[in-house]
Design a protein around this motif. Structure first.
Motif, mmCIF file in Angstrom:
data_model
loop_
_atom_site.group_PDB
_atom_site.id
_atom_site.type_symbol
_atom_site.label_atom_id
_atom_site.label_comp_id
_atom_site.label_asym_id
_atom_site.label_seq_id
_atom_site.Cartn_x
_atom_site.Cartn_y
_atom_site.Cartn_z
ATOM 1 N N ILE A 282 6.085 2.754 -3.771
ATOM 2 C CA ILE A 282 5.928 4.141 -4.672
ATOM 3 C C ILE A 282 7.594 4.738 -4.294
ATOM 4 N N THR A 283 7.813 5.176 -5.331
ATOM 5 C CA THR A 283 9.131 6.038 -5.235
ATOM 6 C C THR A 283 8.741 7.390 -4.317
ATOM 7 N N ALA A 284 9.820 7.926 -3.803
ATOM 8 C CA ALA A 284 9.673 8.982 -2.995
ATOM 9 C C ALA A 284 9.325 10.298 -4.533
ATOM 10 N N ALA A 285 10.186 10.162 -5.463
ATOM 11 C CA ALA A 285 9.717 11.274 -6.434
ATOM 12 C C ALA A 285 8.247 11.248 -6.784
ATOM 13 N N ASP A 286 7.685 9.826 -7.257
ATOM 14 C CA ASP A 286 6.465 9.707 -7.542
ATOM 15 C C ASP A 286 5.203 10.152 -6.625
ATOM 16 N N LEU A 287 5.536 9.841 -5.497
ATOM 17 C CA LEU A 287 4.669 10.172 -4.178
ATOM 18 C C LEU A 287 4.816 11.620 -4.245
ATOM 19 N N ALA A 288 5.965 12.258 -4.216
ATOM 20 C CA ALA A 288 6.043 14.008 -4.111
ATOM 21 C C ALA A 288 5.191 14.458 -5.376
ATOM 22 N N GLU A 289 5.545 14.044 -6.347
ATOM 23 C CA GLU A 289 4.474 14.483 -7.677
ATOM 24 C C GLU A 289 3.030 14.435 -7.652
ATOM 25 N N ALA A 290 2.766 13.310 -7.085
ATOM 26 C CA ALA A 290 1.262 13.072 -6.948
ATOM 27 C C ALA A 290 0.697 14.002 -5.849
ATOM 28 N N GLY A 291 1.392 14.390 -4.848
ATOM 29 C CA GLY A 291 0.814 15.238 -3.912
ATOM 30 C C GLY A 291 0.166 14.615 -2.865
ATOM 31 N N MET A 292 -0.308 15.337 -1.791
ATOM 32 C CA MET A 292 -0.957 14.481 -0.547
ATOM 33 C C MET A 292 -2.403 13.814 -0.908
ATOM 34 N N ASP A 293 -3.122 14.842 -2.150
ATOM 35 C CA ASP A 293 -4.358 14.212 -2.471
ATOM 36 C C ASP A 293 -4.354 13.003 -3.463
ATOM 37 N N GLY A 294 -3.057 12.953 -3.811
ATOM 38 C CA GLY A 294 -2.665 11.549 -4.721
ATOM 39 C C GLY A 294 -1.967 10.433 -3.853
ATOM 40 N N VAL A 295 -2.018 10.403 -2.763
ATOM 41 C CA VAL A 295 -1.520 9.333 -1.903
ATOM 42 C C VAL A 295 -2.238 8.030 -2.343
ATOM 43 N N PRO A 296 -1.471 7.075 -2.538
ATOM 44 C CA PRO A 296 -2.344 5.619 -3.064
ATOM 45 C C PRO A 296 -2.869 5.154 -1.776
ATOM 46 N N GLU A 297 -3.903 4.738 -1.969
ATOM 47 C CA GLU A 297 -4.890 3.904 -0.772
ATOM 48 C C GLU A 297 -4.112 3.052 -0.134
ATOM 49 N N GLU A 298 -3.326 2.186 -0.575
ATOM 50 C CA GLU A 298 -2.324 1.348 0.180
ATOM 51 C C GLU A 298 -1.502 2.024 1.425
ATOM 52 N N LEU A 299 -1.224 3.380 1.191
ATOM 53 C CA LEU A 299 -0.308 4.201 2.182
ATOM 54 C C LEU A 299 -1.436 4.817 2.994
ATOM 55 N N GLN A 300 -2.715 4.888 2.995
ATOM 56 C CA GLN A 300 -3.758 5.389 3.731
ATOM 57 C C GLN A 300 -4.346 4.465 4.966
ATOM 58 N N SER A 301 -3.990 4.609 6.052
ATOM 59 C CA SER A 301 -4.518 3.992 7.092
ATOM 60 C C SER A 301 -6.025 3.896 7.078
ATOM 61 N N SER A 302 -6.570 5.127 7.025
ATOM 62 C CA SER A 302 -8.077 5.173 6.626
ATOM 63 C C SER A 302 -8.959 4.330 6.033
ATOM 64 N N LYS A 303 -8.068 3.961 4.721
ATOM 65 C CA LYS A 303 -8.581 3.041 3.664
ATOM 66 C C LYS A 303 -8.711 1.568 4.012
ATOM 67 N N HIS A 304 -8.279 1.329 5.214
ATOM 68 C CA HIS A 304 -8.140 -0.205 5.638
ATOM 69 C C HIS A 304 -8.866 -0.302 7.054
ATOM 70 N N LEU A 305 -9.458 -1.578 7.168
ATOM 71 C CA LEU A 305 -10.289 -1.687 8.170
ATOM 72 C C LEU A 305 -9.727 -1.368 9.688
ATOM 73 N N ILE A 306 -8.826 -2.116 9.859
ATOM 74 C CA ILE A 306 -7.796 -2.077 11.007
ATOM 75 C C ILE A 306 -6.451 -1.845 10.867
ATOM 76 N N TYR A 307 -5.666 -0.946 11.214
ATOM 77 C CA TYR A 307 -4.139 -0.734 11.309
ATOM 78 C C TYR A 307 -3.595 -1.962 12.284
ATOM 79 N N SER A 308 -3.438 -2.952 11.609
ATOM 80 C CA SER A 308 -2.914 -4.077 12.147
ATOM 81 C C SER A 308 -1.422 -4.474 12.297
ATOM 82 N N SER A 309 -0.726 -3.997 11.572
ATOM 83 C CA SER A 309 0.952 -3.898 11.407
ATOM 84 C C SER A 309 1.349 -2.362 11.537
#
Length: 434
Positions: free
Chosen positions: A10-37
């Motif tokens: 995601i581009t920095a501009a799109d992420l900033a516009e989405a805000g912290m509440d709109g961070v995609p799940e792909e970027l949220q470690s809590s949405k994944h079983l184990i942070y393996s990388s």
């Protein structure tokens, strides 16, 4: 952006516009079983290379460690025990299938602790028990187990949790181990001119200006656990008037010391922007009632940046997260120095989102990838050319670009970190051109 056979970003501009509440799940470690990388890149977990839980637990001078684990979890510890003076400090209690099913191994721990301590030429100061996800799933009360082992063996026994499953919990492994290694400090008379630097398991570089700044403010003794020569010196850390934490993962430990010993703490962040470092020292001076003159150190840092940018104007960087510092803060530092940062590989949090917003203002098209997404197997480095990569994971994605790992044990801090970073980047650019 995500497409079939394309790495998610995601581009920095799109992420900033989405805000912290709109961070995609792909970027949220809590949405994944184990942070393996990126831990997987180092074949170690948690903590990856450097000071993972097992090595960090031995920060207490004179301590030894008992690893209670299945053979598969203990195997890579033998590699660590062969280097860095750890050969005689690791002991093992291996679990079989029956142990895993019934918890039978818990009755063996006190005897194993005593046997390990008795086998040492010198009586250890304490025993750290390192346990794995098996005991997390069993719901083992390690505090109770450690108390029983301590009574039986006749020396302090402390828990160290190597639980990958608790990365997103209230006490992640690297936070918990920091709490354990300071838990032996006891209340004593405090001295107004003594300070503890907490957060890392190795010392800061000797040229870090924080030592001189503290001395100019009237501090006579600066303690770091890695510089304590023996257990008696370690215990004297409880004489400190206050603690300075330089890694957010040490907040739990500092809070525990404040609660148990009445020892207050203040946090100084690892920063790589001279203006922000100056502001931090200003606020620190106000908090301790001292006027801090950092002009000489700031000038040297700003000169290091100017020398680099004059020599390599518009240099481009891809920045990962396996490094000493905040990925997004380092990216912002480079962007504010008129460098380019086409790509970032990092995990977005509430604390570093403020940097994302600033990055979006300067470089809205910067792509933010995530090490969490399986789609990274489709990553194509030919889409974005960069001059240098920073961080071990970034080196993986751009194997042909020179890399600055920036993850050494002994760490620069403050203005000294700026100088070291831009010197390392200059050396990398020289390698690229040659």
């Amino acid at each position: 952006m995500t497409e079939n056979n394309r790495a998610f970003y995601i581009t920095a501009a799109d992420l900033a516009e989405a805000g912290m509440d709109g961070v995609p799940e792909e970027l949220q470690s809590s949405k994944h079983l184990i942070y393996s990388s990126p831990a997987a890149l180092s074949f170690n977990s948690p903590g990856a290379q450097g000071f993972g839980v097992k090595r960090a637990a031995l920060a207490v001078p004179g301590s030894i460690e008992l690893l209670v684990a299945p053979g598969c979890c203990g195997r890579n510890t033998t590699i660590l025990s062969r280097s860095g003076g750890y050969r005689d400090r690791f002991f093992y209690l291996l679990m079989d299938d029956t142990d895993i099913v019934t918890g039978r191994h818990l009755k063996k721990i006190p005897e194993a602790v005593k046997e390990a301590a008795d086998s040492c030429e010198e009586r250890p100061s304490c025993v750290m028990i390192c346990i794995t996800c098996v005991d997390a799933l069993l719901g083992t009360d390690m505090e109770r187990v450690c108390r029983k082992a301590s009574e039986y063996a006749g020396l302090p026994v402390l828990p160290s949790y190597m639980y990958a499953l608790t990365r997103e919990g209230r006490e992640p492994p690297m936070n918990s181990v920091r709490k354990s290694i300071y838990s032996l400090l006891e209340k004593t008379k405090r001295r107004s001119n003594v300070v503890n630097l907490m957060g890392e398991f190795a010392p800061l570089t000797d040229d870090s200006e924080i030592y001189q700044i503290l001395k100019a403010a009237g501090v006579k003794k600066i303690n770091e656990i890695s510089r304590m020569k023996d257990f008696d010196e370690y215990l004297k850390m409880s004489e400190a008037n206050f603690n300075i934490i330089i890694n957010p993962e040490c907040r739990l430990a500092a809070g525990d010391l404040n609660k148990r010993l009445g020892m207050p703490y203040i946090e100084l962040r690892k920063l790589h922007q001279p203006a922000m470092i100056h502001r931090q020292y200003e606020l620190f001076g106000s908090a301790i009632g001292a006027e801090i003159d950092d002009s000489v150190y700031r000038e040297k840092a700003e000169t290091a940046i100017k020398d680099f940018t004059d020599r390599y104007p518009g240099a481009s960087f891809a920045i990962g997260e396996t490094l000493n510092g905040d990925t997004f803060e380092i990216a912002l530092s480079l962007l504010r120095s008129d460098c380019r940062v086409p790509e970032i590989y990092g995990t977005v949090s509430g604390e570093n989102f403020v940097y994302v917003k600033r990055i979006a203002e300067i470089s809205p098209e910067t792509r933010i990838y995530t090490n969490l997404s399986p789609s990274m197997i489709y990553y194509d480095c030919s889409e974005q050319a960069v001059d240098v990569t920073i961080g071990a994971d970034a080196a993986y994605y751009h194997p042909d670009a020179p890399n600055v790992a920036w993850n050494q044990d002994v760490q620069p801090f403050g203005y000294a970190a700026v100088e070291h970073l831009y010197k390392a980047l200059s050396d990398a650019m020289d390698r690229r051109e040659n």
